[in-house]
Design an enzyme around this catalytic site. Sequence first.
Site, PDB file in Angstrom:
ATOM      1  N   HIS A 207       0.829  -1.201   0.000  1.00  0.00           N
ATOM      2  CA  HIS A 207       0.000   0.000   0.000  1.00  0.00           C
ATOM      3  C   HIS A 207       0.863   1.251   0.000  1.00  0.00           C
ATOM      4  O   HIS A 207       2.056   1.199   0.299  1.00  0.00           O
ATOM      5  CB  HIS A 207      -0.923   0.034   1.227  1.00  0.00           C
ATOM      6  N   ASP A 209       0.680   5.034   1.844  1.00  0.00           N
ATOM      7  CA  ASP A 209      -0.032   5.712   2.917  1.00  0.00           C
ATOM      8  C   ASP A 209      -0.879   6.850   2.350  1.00  0.00           C
ATOM      9  O   ASP A 209      -0.359   7.692   1.604  1.00  0.00           O
ATOM     10  CB  ASP A 209       0.946   6.273   3.948  1.00  0.00           C
ATOM     11  N   HIS A 263       4.920   0.257  -0.119  1.00  0.00           N
ATOM     12  CA  HIS A 263       5.667  -0.557   0.841  1.00  0.00           C
ATOM     13  C   HIS A 263       4.757  -1.616   1.466  1.00  0.00           C
ATOM     14  O   HIS A 263       3.542  -1.597   1.289  1.00  0.00           O
ATOM     15  CB  HIS A 263       6.282   0.326   1.928  1.00  0.00           C
ATOM     16  N   ARG A 273       7.907  -8.449  16.049  1.00  0.00           N
ATOM     17  CA  ARG A 273       8.460  -7.180  15.566  1.00  0.00           C
ATOM     18  C   ARG A 273       7.551  -6.040  15.995  1.00  0.00           C
ATOM     19  O   ARG A 273       6.327  -6.202  16.045  1.00  0.00           O
ATOM     20  CB  ARG A 273       8.592  -7.211  14.042  1.00  0.00           C
TER      21      ARG A 273
END
Length: 341
Positions: A207, A209, A263, A273
């Site tokens: 996607h 942002d 990204h 993470r």
Amino acid sequence: MPRRFVWPKQDLVGAHQELTEPVVDLEGFFRGDEEAIKQASDIIKAACLQHGFFQVINHGVDLNLISLAHDHMHNFFKLPTCDKLRVRRMPGSIWGYSSGHADRYLSKLPWKETLSFGYNENCPNPIGIDFFKSTLGKDFEQTGLVYLKYCEAMKGLSLSIMELLAISLGVDRGYYKSFFEDGCSIMRCNFYPPCQEPGLILGTGPHRDPTSLTILHQDQVGGLEVFSDNVWQTVRPRQSALVINIGDTFMALSNGTYKSCLHRAVVNKYEERRSLAFFLCPKEDKVVRPPLDLVCNQGRRMYPDFTWSDLLHFTQKYYRADDATLQNFTKWIISPKSASL
């Protein structure tokens, strides 16, 4: 693996090389060194023309504050699920706790948990400090104070980067800074648990942002990937650096000159993470319109006028952010149907 979390094969193509993204040293910018400022803006320009992604060092944000923000994020996500659900994201809201965004989507769910809240320095209670204490108890009163300081630092840094972006585009240095000064931004804590079938799922799907600028601090586990030169490339974590990527709203503000970064985030089988993401947004009713100089140089407007409220509404109610959000939003905003809503 529940089917709702499985992604199509085309979205799961692996990354086999590391992105050689530029690292911008901001020390000279803060000193007022004109030569260093020119060098930094040139580096940023090259990155934003190519993929909309770079990292910054000597950014002026206290590393102890970043570490403290990570500690408080860890404390929240290790809570029992029943406690986290006390601050669950309610229908129609973008604030609160969410697990896999299962409240919004039926398929291609991200393998992550998030905690999101707003930040508006112009309000008496910029992030709702009482929110943490009233919903999670006195033990989380300090969490609100830590994130207030963190958001203050992120907002200050983002306005500095806006100055550099303006310089790099050849427009008035203060143009974008003043545009965003009175905006309400978004803070998000991300937690990606280990997954026994990491080859089938994604922590966050591909996607761009919808927001304007993202400042991210990731831990040392790794998992962030950027699409550049028609392939997915890994981003190596840098302990003291902050990740910067351009979003759709700024792409429109640059009249399409700078790329909104495509990204995603992958997960792994053994390690959890975490990352902290600050999304810079303009005031909701402000008209997103590029500087006239950019339009004149290019000969035409690439996108119609819109407000951040319009784009936010589109992505929350009608469209799941992907690699073509801005293009599809543009079609929607000029359609007769959107005008009647």
